[in-house]
Scaffold this motif. Sequence first.
Motif, mmCIF file in Angstrom:
data_model
loop_
_atom_site.group_PDB
_atom_site.id
_atom_site.type_symbol
_atom_site.label_atom_id
_atom_site.label_comp_id
_atom_site.label_asym_id
_atom_site.label_seq_id
_atom_site.Cartn_x
_atom_site.Cartn_y
_atom_site.Cartn_z
ATOM 1 N N MET A 371 8.053 4.093 8.257
ATOM 2 C CA MET A 371 7.000 4.101 7.245
ATOM 3 C C MET A 371 6.542 3.344 6.732
ATOM 4 S SD MET A 371 11.784 3.997 5.715
ATOM 5 C CE MET A 371 11.601 2.575 7.127
ATOM 6 N N ALA A 372 5.944 1.801 7.464
ATOM 7 C CA ALA A 372 5.141 0.970 7.531
ATOM 8 C C ALA A 372 3.991 1.401 7.416
ATOM 9 C CB ALA A 372 4.394 -0.023 8.323
ATOM 10 N N ILE A 373 3.157 3.260 8.207
ATOM 11 C CA ILE A 373 1.733 3.773 8.243
ATOM 12 C C ILE A 373 2.060 4.636 6.898
ATOM 13 C CG2 ILE A 373 0.920 5.287 8.956
ATOM 14 C CD1 ILE A 373 0.682 2.711 10.789
ATOM 15 N N GLN A 374 3.423 4.985 6.645
ATOM 16 C CA GLN A 374 3.582 5.962 5.239
ATOM 17 C C GLN A 374 3.152 4.950 3.579
ATOM 18 O OE1 GLN A 374 6.279 9.050 5.179
ATOM 19 N NE2 GLN A 374 7.183 7.882 2.977
ATOM 20 N N GLU A 375 3.685 4.575 3.358
ATOM 21 C CA GLU A 375 2.772 3.025 3.333
ATOM 22 C C GLU A 375 1.821 2.296 2.580
ATOM 23 O OE1 GLU A 375 5.479 3.049 0.401
ATOM 24 O OE2 GLU A 375 7.205 3.540 1.074
#
Length: 700
Positions: A371-375
């Motif tokens: 999720m961190a990479i996506q955001e």
Amino acid sequence: MMKFLTILNRLTKCLKIIFIRMKNHTLTTLLIITTILFSCKGEKKPDIRSVFNNSGFDNGNIDSTKNPCIDFDGFANGNWKKKNPLPATESRWGAFEILDRDNKVKLKNIVDSISKLPHLKSGSESQQIADFYRSYMDTITIEKLGLSSLDKYFERIDHIKDYTDWVNFSGELQKLGIPTFISYKVEADAHNNQMNILSLGQGGLTLGDKSYYALKESKNANLKDRMIRHIDIMYKSAGLKDVSPGSKIYELEQNVANLQLTSLMLRDQIKTYNKLSVPELSRIAPQFNWNGFLKAQGINTQTVVIEDRAYMSNLTSLLYKTPLTVLKLYTRWQLLSHFAPYLPQKYSNPHFAFFGTVMAGKKEQKSRIDMAIQELEQALGMPLGKLFVQRYFPEQDKQKISEMIENVRWVYHQRIDSLRWMSNSTKASAHKKLNTMTFKIGYPEKWPNYFGISIQPLRLIDNVIAVAVFHHNENIRKIDKPVDKTEWHSTPQTVDAFYDQYTNSACFPAGILQPPFYNHKADDAINYGAIIAAIGHEITHAFDDRGSKFDASGNLNNWWTSKDRHNFENLTKEYIEYFNQIEAQPGLHINGQLTISENIADLGGLTLAYHALEKSYDKKKQPASINGFTWQQRFFLGWAQMWHGNISPEALRNELLTNPHVPFRFRINGPLKQLREFRQAWKCNKRDSVNLNIKSIEIW
């Protein structure tokens, strides 16, 4: 000596097996020998699929029990679907999603390497990337801060004193990316594409599209209840004391949804182009403080385009009559819902449970790292993209794709000349538009500058707001300014391709120029069925039912004779009716009119790619079969491989209601059944015609 005898004994046994199998089977001799010798050597048998991978297609994906003439997706991808069930974290899973996952792994490697660097310069792209990632991963601080980062906005809502004050504050919140019932975008003026203009439209619905508020089916009634409960739960978690907020917000949104245009209506570029001055807009919707709403967003212009006059008039009248307490309820909800993914788990988990599970069918959230990479990609996609192409995009691929594009363009010129339903004068205009089309490949020539975004390692909400305000300001800065036709509207790592009708240009980011879409080691037929068909698809968008209304310069302008336009619309009508007959989910058919642009582009892309491949063999010996498949058959296997996928029932319903693309399976089967070349390649006969349209629809 004993070792030698052992080897000789094994070899003798293997040769006996080989001769027996050669006698009784028609499999490729080389494949048999390779497989058996590996096993005889005492080593683990190779995965037979790895042998097929040299062609660019994995035959292990084929379900030979299916008839390719009736269900080509089932035939070409049946075993793939069985081996690749929908992951719990996904609502759809196919070639696009798998490649996107792989690209994000590459981005994670980039972020890891940056995060290890000492003394990152404040304000540099590396510092922004590293600290945004740290702020997202710092769940301890996120839990500790709670809602405190949003307190000042909740207090502002509490102190809203009247309708005009609410209008102005809604404009301020829009700078942060928080939806309102009046959305905005900055784009080229459809009638003067040299200049950017502010366009105002509809938005602000929790369920995303008016169709969810209009359906009378039992599932939709359940969805209404789930939305109301979700809002009530989120309000309670935030300590907000309002009574029954969910039902009041739903009622307001349903009233607004009744005023909005359908997804189908929004496709009409002529009816949704209403250019007027801000004073004229004020006369259409006098209860709304337009000057204050625009000023709060930092917008200074006297000319706008609106999608629908009736919507603006009726919406503002409805909002004016709505009790201020309900408007404040709605605004609190939008603030809370928008930032929920960045808040403590008591907010983020219910948010996922509704939007991820109820709306999309996902069973589990992704890992925090994913999720961190996506955001991070959403926030700082271009700086990441710059590093992505430096590390992972071979420069020679850019030249190769350029050559492929020119081959497709050449074939398209030939296709235009051969059209029997189009006059010479319209053909001349079509040739002009095709000649002037430009292409963006891999990555932008000029990278945007993200300098000035203040990113802190411990303040996730503040970072999200800083990025949103930066992008908002960059966007509105373009209003009433010349269009930069070199600008990219997607990141280089994006797994997709695009056509822009205003600039008459197509974009192929580096992210999609990888297997299974493009594989420089693969058989030509597989590549033509995939990346060349995708290139043809984007080029055909210039000549679909929407793109064909724009001229070579990218302006909304009719370049057709009335007879030619009539002929074209009759062909598209047949194709609309063809897709309308397909029931994609019990009780829901494909909307042929909503999806016609993409369907035309798929049909055109396949036609172009097939004939381009055929032309490439003109002066050569016809290529031999590979793994028992002719080059014609391999071409269509390449197409099927590009679109293979699984999808949740919830996501499928959403696509059928709102998406201009048809779902995976029908994207494969739909256009193929219109192609004589497909029926010839797979030797389809009248017994297979139950699901075949024997009278082929040929548009481009």
